[in-house]
Design an enzyme around this catalytic site. Structure first.
Site, mmCIF file in Angstrom:
data_model
loop_
_atom_site.group_PDB
_atom_site.id
_atom_site.type_symbol
_atom_site.label_atom_id
_atom_site.label_comp_id
_atom_site.label_asym_id
_atom_site.label_seq_id
_atom_site.Cartn_x
_atom_site.Cartn_y
_atom_site.Cartn_z
ATOM 1 N N HIS A 51 0.795 -1.238 0.000
ATOM 2 C CA HIS A 51 0.000 0.000 0.000
ATOM 3 C C HIS A 51 0.822 1.280 0.000
ATOM 4 O O HIS A 51 0.259 2.361 0.225
ATOM 5 C CB HIS A 51 -0.931 0.041 1.210
ATOM 6 C CG HIS A 51 -1.992 -1.006 1.211
ATOM 7 N ND1 HIS A 51 -3.260 -0.799 0.701
ATOM 8 C CD2 HIS A 51 -1.983 -2.269 1.656
ATOM 9 C CE1 HIS A 51 -3.975 -1.894 0.854
ATOM 10 N NE2 HIS A 51 -3.218 -2.807 1.429
ATOM 11 N N LYS B 42 0.989 14.489 0.580
ATOM 12 C CA LYS B 42 -0.372 14.785 0.125
ATOM 13 C C LYS B 42 -0.536 16.270 -0.220
ATOM 14 O O LYS B 42 -1.520 16.696 -0.800
ATOM 15 C CB LYS B 42 -1.394 14.361 1.166
ATOM 16 C CG LYS B 42 -1.413 12.842 1.394
ATOM 17 C CD LYS B 42 -2.381 12.445 2.491
ATOM 18 C CE LYS B 42 -2.307 10.973 2.868
ATOM 19 N NZ LYS B 42 -3.035 10.075 1.948
ATOM 20 N N LYS C 126 -14.721 8.380 -3.229
ATOM 21 C CA LYS C 126 -15.952 8.756 -2.513
ATOM 22 C C LYS C 126 -16.491 10.078 -3.050
ATOM 23 O O LYS C 126 -17.693 10.243 -3.264
ATOM 24 C CB LYS C 126 -15.678 8.866 -1.005
ATOM 25 C CG LYS C 126 -15.349 7.526 -0.369
ATOM 26 C CD LYS C 126 -14.680 7.644 0.993
ATOM 27 C CE LYS C 126 -13.973 6.329 1.329
ATOM 28 N NZ LYS C 126 -13.044 6.417 2.457
ATOM 29 N N THR D 17 -8.514 6.716 -1.774
ATOM 30 C CA THR D 17 -9.868 6.183 -1.853
ATOM 31 C C THR D 17 -10.884 7.292 -1.562
ATOM 32 O O THR D 17 -12.039 7.203 -2.005
ATOM 33 C CB THR D 17 -10.070 5.017 -0.845
ATOM 34 O OG1 THR D 17 -9.510 5.400 0.416
ATOM 35 C CG2 THR D 17 -9.420 3.752 -1.335
ATOM 36 N N LYS E 284 -8.104 14.198 4.434
ATOM 37 C CA LYS E 284 -7.269 12.997 4.418
ATOM 38 C C LYS E 284 -6.221 13.198 5.496
ATOM 39 O O LYS E 284 -6.130 14.278 6.072
ATOM 40 C CB LYS E 284 -6.597 12.826 3.055
ATOM 41 C CG LYS E 284 -5.913 14.119 2.550
ATOM 42 C CD LYS E 284 -5.303 13.972 1.163
ATOM 43 C CE LYS E 284 -6.304 14.021 0.038
ATOM 44 N NZ LYS E 284 -6.311 12.853 -0.825
ATOM 45 N N ARG E 285 -5.425 12.139 5.798
ATOM 46 C CA ARG E 285 -4.356 12.339 6.764
ATOM 47 C C ARG E 285 -3.458 13.492 6.325
ATOM 48 O O ARG E 285 -3.264 13.724 5.133
ATOM 49 C CB ARG E 285 -3.532 11.053 6.920
ATOM 50 C CG ARG E 285 -4.249 9.965 7.685
ATOM 51 C CD ARG E 285 -4.663 10.431 9.082
ATOM 52 N NE ARG E 285 -3.501 10.564 9.942
ATOM 53 C CZ ARG E 285 -3.086 9.653 10.799
ATOM 54 N NH1 ARG E 285 -3.772 8.539 10.950
ATOM 55 N NH2 ARG E 285 -2.026 9.849 11.539
HETATM 56 C C1 26V Z 1 3.021 4.672 6.755
HETATM 57 C C2 26V Z 1 4.070 5.413 7.191
HETATM 58 C C3 26V Z 1 4.945 4.845 8.208
HETATM 59 C C4 26V Z 1 6.178 5.581 8.515
HETATM 60 C C5 26V Z 1 6.435 6.861 7.800
HETATM 61 C C6 26V Z 1 5.353 7.538 7.099
HETATM 62 C C7 26V Z 1 4.267 6.677 6.659
HETATM 63 C C8 26V Z 1 3.407 7.144 5.711
HETATM 64 C C9 26V Z 1 2.356 6.399 5.289
HETATM 65 C C10 26V Z 1 2.173 5.147 5.811
HETATM 66 C C11 26V Z 1 0.996 4.359 5.373
HETATM 67 C C12 26V Z 1 1.320 3.190 4.576
HETATM 68 C C13 26V Z 1 0.173 2.363 4.197
HETATM 69 C C14 26V Z 1 -1.071 3.110 3.807
HETATM 70 O O1 26V Z 1 -1.845 3.521 4.622
HETATM 71 N N1 26V Z 1 -1.304 3.256 2.515
HETATM 72 C C15 26V Z 1 -2.511 3.830 1.955
HETATM 73 O O2 26V Z 1 -3.336 2.749 1.556
HETATM 74 C C16 26V Z 1 -4.539 3.165 0.936
HETATM 75 C C17 26V Z 1 -5.347 1.928 0.645
HETATM 76 O O3 26V Z 1 -4.683 1.152 -0.301
HETATM 77 C C18 26V Z 1 -4.239 3.963 -0.309
HETATM 78 O O4 26V Z 1 -5.438 4.416 -0.885
HETATM 79 C C19 26V Z 1 -3.348 5.156 0.015
HETATM 80 O O5 26V Z 1 -2.967 5.819 -1.173
HETATM 81 C C20 26V Z 1 -2.118 4.691 0.775
HETATM 82 O O6 26V Z 1 -1.358 5.794 1.230
#
Ligand code: 26V
Length: 833
Positions: A377, A574, A680, A676, A568-569
């Site tokens: 992801h 982003k 929406k 996602t 969003k976060r």
């Molecule tokens: C994790 C981390 C961990 C450490 C540093 C910064 C950081 C930034 C983002 C994340 C999240 C990783 C996984 C995640 O949430 N991905 C999201 O998954 C969604 C569903 O597939 C997708 O729509 C998003 O684009 C994606 O960011």
């Protein structure tokens, strides 16, 4: 190890259950509701400022779900079809009451029942807490998947953790984010069923012994462990009016005994209680996704706890139904790993098969490789999980041995294919050797799986060509794409009843389970009555959001304005910052008297920053400061408003996504795996302004370039300009940009707090800015101008809005789940009798 033994269901109870279906009419619901209110909860006076009316209704509804849940489980037990387990550290479920009523077709009946008490259903629904067991997109995707699987009748079980504290609540104080704990279970969570009889023991620490068994085979014993009990809580996942109820099984950590007797007997009472706390800490809190939180031992404990409990559960259930052997296990089971978070499951399944089920390495590996599938992801390197070998050794010594063995065999395979290519071996090793030795969880997941997928076409291509290139070269057939989706039941039908009614009037209600039918709206796009109904529904949604914004922020929004929304976060990639730069530019134009022909606009931004992510928190402060100045300046009256929506969550999105005109999807190309929220918004008739990133690419393809505001550098262009990127030169060469930066730097937005915004203001001017915000500034402004022109032409905008909804069929998780099922899971739908 089981605490109690589960008994097999008896045929007699099946008949009994079928005969005693509870009524779905208002009278039956009201009678059960008052039963729970007065007899179970013991309340006599009717009130809406306590959670009890909600709990009573939830119990009445749960009873009805329970009948269908039992029926589904009876069929699953009887037919033992192949099933899939979705292993995920996050399930961002949101509220469950409305969804349950909607799936059962009982919304009207329960409204009527409550009206008899003089209460509105919406009021009661508001009393329920969001189940916020996730950070953002990844967790919400898991929740949408469960909804679609149940609706398609696919036998899929969700496995997750029952965190005591979910996603923190966000308050804004003086423009800063303040985090508050989310004790979502405090008032009780009426949807869960504790199943103590299915508890499992999870081991940590200790050491491993190797010995030869009677047949002379090498065996391994993991001893002197500190054990924790995993107790499952089941949550029903109803399909849409199909009688199917699937299961989300959430594990909660408990001490194996109330007191650790050894320590208690040795007289160390406090240590005994401490170890109980240590055990229960495992499922205490959801980890935020920031680099600052990575590498924590507790997080690895959580991951192993989830993986081990879930796999033990599946194996125990297998043996209960099939007896002692494992023949056929791989044909009947599939494990989908939601990112690398549960990837330790690869090694844990090996351990269970080798050490506890007496399998040899080759048999065990064949089963593992035939049952595990991995979804990636993110491409962000800092988000790719690795664990220090030393931590693994301390916490999970037996698993580390197994990982070493997997690695040795795997590297052997690589060196046969590419003899002498030592660099490749180092690149592909499951153990990273640069600095501290670390286990690379993504590689473990790839090596142990038969399928590896990304979540949008672009993302999957970038995985194959970049991050996982070596692996794609070795095993091209493993790699595939599964573009994300969202469930239209929650994200259109339930949350936007006005627009849904307009759609259903035009094309019938088949779209609720077959979203491609929205294509039928194209035929109506020119019909004046349809168009005015469409606009009326959109206006009602905007009024609803304006009221909510006013209640939460005291800022008044005129529903006639262009609602320009980014929720969003909060993360640098982003680029909420780019949005702020645009807001400051609009403000600057108004101030210099160049704002008369601006379309009145409300910029709405919402989202949480991870508590340890300083820059993201600084961005929130910037947004709030800029908003405050803009909203207080009399010059902006009727032209521009800006708000930061506090505590953005699933329930907030259910209102927000219905009311957006313009959907901001403006990440740096190549950084957003899919997105996602973009889907929406599109589904609810918003038009996207976006970069060629993630699923935006496919959204634009589906709706047509003329109904999408594209801007920004592509992945390839970004790579090309990065080496000589010079944001200061870009700013200097762009009069509008210069004025924006001057306004920011002169302290206009931090009058009484000198310097607080310096870090953010500098961040996008640095040549090493990874997000290259300045590079896309001009393109963004131009696209915003085009959006404005389109919005001014009301007729044109209405058409674009309708066409966006009409083209959103592909972005249903029903489609996504069919894709997973066709290519990876290969399950047969079940139909309860
Ligand atoms: C994790 C981390 C961990 C450490 C540093 C910064 C950081 C930034 C983002 C994340 C999240 C990783 C996984 C995640 O949430 N991905 C999201 O998954 C969604 C569903 O597939 C997708 O729509 C998003 O684009 C994606 O960011």
């Amino acid at each position: 190890m089981n605490v109690l033994n589960e008994t097999d269901p008896e045929l007699g109870s099946l008949e009994l259950l079928q005969k005693s279906r509870l009524g779905m009419d208002a009278d039956a619901l009201l009678s059960d509701l008052s039963h729970y209110y007065t007899r179970m909860l013991g309340r006599r006076t009717l009130r809406t400022d306590t959670p009890f009316l909600y709990q009573a209704l939830a119990h009445a509804v749960r009873d009805r779900l329970m009948e269908r849940w039992n029926d589904t489980n009876i069929v699953l037990d009887r037919d033992t079809p192949r099933r899939a387990c979705y292993l995920s550290m996050e399930f961002l479920m949101g509220r469950l009451l409305h969804n349950a009523l909607f799936s059962l077709g009982a919304v009207d009946a329960s409204s009527e029942a409550l009206q008899a008490l003089g209460v509105e259903l919406a009021q009661v629904e508001e009393l329920g807490h969001d189940a916020g067991l996730g950070n953002g997109g990844l967790g919400r995707l898991a929740a949408c998947f469960l909804d679609s699987c149940a609706t398609l009748g696919l036998p899929v079980v969700g496995y997750g953790l029952r965190y005591h504290y979910g996603m923190f609540r966000q308050r804004i104080r003086q423009g800063y984010q303040v985090e508050e704990p989310d004790p979502w279970l405090r008032e009780g969570f009426p949807w869960e069923i504790e199943r103590i009889e299915l508890a499992r023991t999870i081991r940590f620490g200790g050491r491993t012994l190797t010995y030869r068994d009677r047949d002379g085979s090498l065996r391994h014993d993991w001893t002197d462990t500190r054990d924790v009990l995993a107790v499952p809580y089941d949550v029903p996942i109803p399909g849409y009016r199909n009688g199917v109820v699937n299961t989300l099984r959430l594990w909660s950590a408990e001490a194996t005994d109330e007191f650790d007797l050894e320590e208690f007997n040795a007289g160390s009472y406090t240590e005994a209680v401490e170890s109980k706390t240590a055990a229960e800490n495992i499922s205490m809190v959801l980890y935020p996704n920031t680099a600052t939180e990575s590498g924590h031992e507790l997080r690895l404990r959580q991951q192993y706890f989830l993986a081990s409990a879930s796999l033990q559960d599946v194996l125990a259930d297998w043996h209960r139904r099939e007896g002692p052997g494992l023949e056929g296990f791989a044909e009947k089971n599939c494990f989908q790993l939601n990112d690398t978070h549960p990837a330790v499951a690869v090694a844990e399944l090996m351990r269970l098969l080798l050490d506890e089920h007496g399998q040899g390495w080759d048999e065990a590996w064949a089963i593992t490789r035939a049952t595990m599938a991995y979804t990636n992801h993110t491409l962000l390197p800092e988000a790719l999980e690795t664990w220090p070998v030393s931590m693994f050794e301390r916490l999970l010594p037996r698993l580390l041995e197994i990982i070493y063995e997997i690695n040795a065999r795997f590297l052997e395979e690589v060196s046969i294919r590419w003899p002498g290519d030592n660099e490749r071996l180092a690149r592909m090793s499951l153990i990273g050797e640069e600095g501290e030795r670390r286990v690379r969880m993504a590689f473990l997941a790839i090596v142990g799986s038969f399928s590896v997928n990304g979540v949008a076409e672009l993302h999957s291509r970038l995985l194959r060509e970049g991050l996982f290139r070596d692996f794609a070269e070795l095993w091209p057939e493993k790699f595939n794409n599964k573009t994300n989706g969202v469930t239209q039941r929650r994200w259109l039908a339930a949350c936007n009843p006005d627009l849904s009614a307009v759609i259903t009037d035009a094309i019938g209600d088949g779209w609720i389970t077959d979203l491609d039918q929205l294509e039928g709206l194209r035929e109506h796009v020119d019909a004046p009555k349809f168009r005015s109904a469409w606009n009326a529904a959109q206006l009602a949604s905007k009024q609803r959001l304006a009221a909510l914004v006013q209640a939460r922020t005291e800022v008044e929004l005129d529903p006639a304005m262009l609602f320009d929304v980014q929720v969003k976060r909060i993360h640098e990639y982003k680029r909420q910052l780019l949005n702020v730069l645009h807001a400051v530019h609009l403000y600057d134009r108004i101030r210099r008297g160049d704002g008369d022909d601006l379309v009145p606009r409300a910029i709405i931004i919402g989202g949480k920053a991870a508590p340890g992510y300083a820059m993201a928190k600084a961005i929130i402060k910037l947004i709030n400061n800029v908003a405050r100045v803009i909203n207080r300046d009399p010059a902006t009256e009727g032209k521009l408003r800006m708000v930061f929506y506090p505590d953005y969550n699933v329930s907030a999105m259910e209102v927000i996504c219905t009311a957006a005109d313009l959907s901001e999807q403006i990440s740096t190309a190549g950084k957003e795996a899919s997105g996602t929220g973009n889907m929406k918004f599109m589904m609810n008739g918003a038009v996207t302004i976006g970069t060629l990133d993630g699923a935006n690419v496919e959204i634009r393809e589906a709706v047509g370039a003329e109904n999408f505001f594209l801007f920004g550098h592509t992945v390839e262009e970004i790579a090309e300009i990065r080496p000589h990127y010079d944001p200061r030169a870009i700013i200097a060469g762009d009069e509008d940009f210069r004025r924006v930066v001057d306004l920011l730097e002169c302290g206009h937005f931090s009058r009484l707090e000198p310097g607080v915004l310096d870090g953010v203001i500098e961040s996008f001017q640095h040549p090493s800015d990874p997000w290259m915000t300045a590079a896309d500034f001009r393109g963004f402004l131009d696209a915003q101008r085009k959006a404005e022109e389109a919005f001014r032409d009301t007729e044109r905008w209405t058409t674009m809005s309708i066409l966006n909804t009409a083209a959103s069929g592909r972005f249903s998780t029903d489609r996504t789940m069919r894709d997973y099922n066709d290519d990876i899971w290969r399950l047969e739908p079940v139909r309860p009798d």
